[in-house]
Design an enzyme around this catalytic site. Structure first.
Site, PDB file in Angstrom:
ATOM      1  N   CYS A 209       0.810  -1.234   0.000  1.00 10.90           N
ATOM      2  CA  CYS A 209       0.000   0.000   0.000  1.00 10.90           C
ATOM      3  C   CYS A 209       0.838   1.277   0.000  1.00 10.90           C
ATOM      4  CB  CYS A 209      -0.950   0.016   1.191  1.00 10.90           C
ATOM      5  SG  CYS A 209      -2.169  -1.287   1.065  1.00 10.90           S
TER       6      CYS A 209
ATOM      7  N   ASN B 169     -10.209   0.086  -0.460  1.00 10.31           N
ATOM      8  CA  ASN B 169      -8.751   0.118  -0.505  1.00 10.31           C
ATOM      9  C   ASN B 169      -8.282  -0.435  -1.857  1.00 10.31           C
ATOM     10  OD1 ASN B 169      -6.013  -0.190  -0.178  1.00 10.31           O
ATOM     11  ND2 ASN B 169      -6.132  -1.258   1.782  1.00 10.31           N
TER      12      ASN B 169
ATOM     13  N   HIS C 242      -3.306   7.288   2.299  1.00 10.97           N
ATOM     14  CA  HIS C 242      -3.716   5.984   1.755  1.00 10.97           C
ATOM     15  C   HIS C 242      -5.074   5.638   2.369  1.00 10.97           C
ATOM     16  CE1 HIS C 242      -3.933   1.889   0.615  1.00 10.97           C
ATOM     17  NE2 HIS C 242      -3.730   1.422   1.834  1.00 10.97           N
TER      18      HIS C 242
HETATM   19  O1  UT7 Z   1      -3.874  -1.160   3.403  1.00  6.53           O
HETATM   20  C1  UT7 Z   1      -3.114  -2.212   3.910  1.00  6.53           C
HETATM   21  C2  UT7 Z   1      -3.077  -2.177   5.373  1.00  6.53           C
HETATM   22  N1  UT7 Z   1      -4.289  -2.695   5.911  1.00  6.53           N
HETATM   23  C3  UT7 Z   1      -4.962  -1.997   6.819  1.00  6.53           C
HETATM   24  O2  UT7 Z   1      -4.589  -0.912   7.136  1.00  6.53           O
HETATM   25  C4  UT7 Z   1      -6.145  -2.670   7.481  1.00  6.53           C
HETATM   26  C5  UT7 Z   1      -6.047  -2.537   8.981  1.00  6.53           C
HETATM   27  N2  UT7 Z   1      -7.106  -3.201   9.677  1.00  6.53           N
HETATM   28  C6  UT7 Z   1      -8.397  -2.785   9.661  1.00  6.53           C
HETATM   29  O3  UT7 Z   1      -8.726  -1.849   8.965  1.00  6.53           O
HETATM   30  C7  UT7 Z   1      -9.380  -3.442  10.600  1.00  6.53           C
HETATM   31  O4  UT7 Z   1      -8.687  -4.277  11.484  1.00  6.53           O
HETATM   32  C8  UT7 Z   1     -10.486  -4.265   9.882  1.00  6.53           C
HETATM   33  C9  UT7 Z   1     -11.432  -3.336   9.165  1.00  6.53           C
HETATM   34  C10 UT7 Z   1      -9.839  -5.240   8.911  1.00  6.53           C
HETATM   35  C11 UT7 Z   1     -11.290  -5.041  10.930  1.00  6.53           C
HETATM   36  O5  UT7 Z   1     -11.827  -4.146  11.891  1.00  6.53           O
HETATM   37  P1  UT7 Z   1     -11.647  -4.426  13.453  1.00  6.53           P
HETATM   38  O6  UT7 Z   1     -12.348  -3.338  14.149  1.00  6.53           O
HETATM   39  O7  UT7 Z   1     -10.178  -4.584  13.721  1.00  6.53           O
HETATM   40  O8  UT7 Z   1     -12.438  -5.785  13.638  1.00  6.53           O
HETATM   41  P2  UT7 Z   1     -11.901  -7.154  14.242  1.00  6.53           P
HETATM   42  O9  UT7 Z   1     -11.012  -7.836  13.271  1.00  6.53           O
HETATM   43  O10 UT7 Z   1     -11.401  -6.918  15.632  1.00  6.53           O
HETATM   44  O11 UT7 Z   1     -13.261  -7.961  14.342  1.00  6.53           O
HETATM   45  C12 UT7 Z   1     -14.298  -7.593  15.263  1.00  6.53           C
HETATM   46  C13 UT7 Z   1     -15.465  -8.542  15.105  1.00  6.53           C
HETATM   47  C14 UT7 Z   1     -15.048 -10.021  15.126  1.00  6.53           C
HETATM   48  O12 UT7 Z   1     -16.070 -10.744  15.747  1.00  6.53           O
HETATM   49  P3  UT7 Z   1     -15.939 -11.215  17.287  1.00  6.53           P
HETATM   50  O13 UT7 Z   1     -14.700 -12.062  17.315  1.00  6.53           O
HETATM   51  O14 UT7 Z   1     -15.793  -9.957  18.063  1.00  6.53           O
HETATM   52  O15 UT7 Z   1     -17.208 -11.949  17.509  1.00  6.53           O
HETATM   53  C15 UT7 Z   1     -15.004 -10.373  13.660  1.00  6.53           C
HETATM   54  O16 UT7 Z   1     -15.232 -11.753  13.432  1.00  6.53           O
HETATM   55  O17 UT7 Z   1     -16.094  -8.329  13.828  1.00  6.53           O
HETATM   56  C16 UT7 Z   1     -16.158  -9.565  13.115  1.00  6.53           C
HETATM   57  N3  UT7 Z   1     -16.043  -9.274  11.676  1.00  6.53           N
HETATM   58  C17 UT7 Z   1     -17.099  -8.930  10.941  1.00  6.53           C
HETATM   59  N4  UT7 Z   1     -18.413  -8.786  11.214  1.00  6.53           N
HETATM   60  C18 UT7 Z   1     -19.230  -8.415  10.211  1.00  6.53           C
HETATM   61  C19 UT7 Z   1     -14.927  -9.261  10.920  1.00  6.53           C
HETATM   62  N5  UT7 Z   1     -15.255  -8.924   9.652  1.00  6.53           N
HETATM   63  C20 UT7 Z   1     -16.581  -8.706   9.640  1.00  6.53           C
HETATM   64  C21 UT7 Z   1     -17.500  -8.329   8.642  1.00  6.53           C
HETATM   65  N6  UT7 Z   1     -18.788  -8.177   8.964  1.00  6.53           N
HETATM   66  N7  UT7 Z   1     -17.100  -8.068   7.365  1.00  6.53           N
END
Ligand code: UT7
Length: 332
Positions: free
Chosen positions: A116, A286, A256
């Site tokens: 990225c 993204n 980004h």
């Molecule tokens: O550009 C390259 C670099 N990449 C980035 O900068 C991405 C960095 N990371 C992020 O932007 C975030 O971590 C994400 C958007 C990928 C995820 O957001 P988060 O707030 O970190 O969510 P999480 O991974 O902690 O997941 C929270 C909950 C989980 O459920 P439990 O375990 O709390 O029951 C996930 O299973 O949300 C669940 N979850 C979803 N729920 C509905 C994960 N993906 C989804 C989804 N829809 N699409």
């Protein structure tokens, strides 16, 4: 002696027509528009559909538009660089394919892979060829067909990515416009959190790797998020301080577009008015190397000669960085 800098003298962006909305994703995986919007800021992303189309087709559209808009002939280009993580094939470089498709014959070309942060890393690289006085016209493209490596059965990643790209023309300036400072970093130990498991030399493609769905983006989102918030905010603050820039000196932050919350955290650390932050993540998601040139393209008619811009990114690798750039022209 007057210092030579590399100025952006034209920009063009391109995204495919097909739009994949959050509502459509709700039918594909267990997710909701509410979750995607509140956690990422994304509403829709563009997807390149069609047999035999790849990143070079996105780049080709961007370069064709750029050449036309800047009245530049293909033969005038000295060098063409493509920043991408989704080349048409592992080799040859997709930059060569784009040059061939647009009829650029007198230049050499190559790809840069810095995930990225690729557009930033490639912009610094390209600017050096201008600063030395060796070249007069360099094209830099940031483009990705992220849909090619996105697993549409994995709700944690498929909601994030889209396809798009942009191209800039770089030319020498002796009046102090263009890339004035940059700071880039890499930390390879971060590779465990964001990578594609198979398809390279360690794990060549096989029936097993396909069955295990290892040709897609693997990401530990939370871990990447923590590093991204700190990395992008730290480096943006560093470049401001080093150049004695206050919030009032900056016309725009060009971040980004990975997650709205990462962008907000960076803008807060820079103490910037939210109106000074380019954001189009809601419409594109993204697009990896496409995010920064797409922002510049969409904001071009608001940019004035002399505007100070800070370009910042964080991505897989890990890679991160920031560029201080003085915009070189008024809206046309
Ligand atoms: O550009 C390259 C670099 N990449 C980035 O900068 C991405 C960095 N990371 C992020 O932007 C975030 O971590 C994400 C958007 C990928 C995820 O957001 P988060 O707030 O970190 O969510 P999480 O991974 O902690 O997941 C929270 C909950 C989980 O459920 P439990 O375990 O709390 O029951 C996930 O299973 O949300 C669940 N979850 C979803 N729920 C509905 C994960 N993906 C989804 C989804 N829809 N699409």
């Amino acid at each position: 002696m007057t210092k030579m800098t590399a100025a952006i003298t034209g920009i063009y962006g391109w995204a495919p027509d097909y739009i994949l909305t959050n509502q459509e994703l709700e039918k594909m995986v267990d997710t909701s528009d509410e979750w995607i919007t509140s956690r990422t800021g994304i509403k829709e992303r563009h997807i390149l559909k069609g047999e035999g189309l790849g990143t070079s087709d996105i780049g080709t559209e961007a370069v064709k538009g750029l050449l036309k808009k800047t009245n530049t002939l293909p033969d005038e280009i000295d060098l063409l660089i493509l920043a991408t993580v989704t080349p048409d094939m592992l080799f040859p470089a997709s930059a060569n394919i784009i040059a061939d498709k647009v009829g650029i014959k007198n230049a050499w070309s190559f790809d840069i892979n810095a995930a990225c942060s690729g557009f930033l890393f490639a912009l610094v690289t390209a600017s050096k060829f201008i600063e030395t006085g060796q070249y007069k016209k360099v094209i830099l493209i940031g483009a990705d067909k992220m849909s090619a490596i996105t697993d549409y059965s994995d709700r944690t990643t498929c909601i994030l990515f889209g396809d798009a790209g942009g191209a800039v023309l770089l030319e020498p300036s002796t009046e102090g416009y263009g890339i004035l400072d940059s700071q880039n970093y890499t930390d390879g130990s971060g590779r465990i959190y964001l990578h594609q498991k198979a398809g390279g030399s360690v794990k060549p493609p096989s029936h097993e790797t396909v069955d295990a769905r290892e040709h897609y983006i693997f990401q530990e989102g939370q871990a990447v998020f923590k590093f991204a918030v700190k990395g992008m905010a730290d480096v943006s603050e560093e470049i401001m301080e080093r150049n004695n820039l206050t919030r009032d000196d900056i016309a725009y932050l060009v971040p980004h577009q990975a997650n709205m919350r990462i962008i907000d955290a960076t803008a807060r650390r820079m103490n910037l008015d939210p109106k000074k932050v380019m954001i189009n993540i809601q419409r594109y998601g993204n697009t990896t190397n496409g995010t920064i040139p797409m922002c510049l393209y969409e904001w071009e008619d608001k940019l004035k000669k002399g505007d100070n811009l800070i370009l910042s990114a964080f991505g897989g690798g890990f890679t991160w960085g920031s560029i201080f750039l003085k915009w070189a022209y008024d809206p046309k």
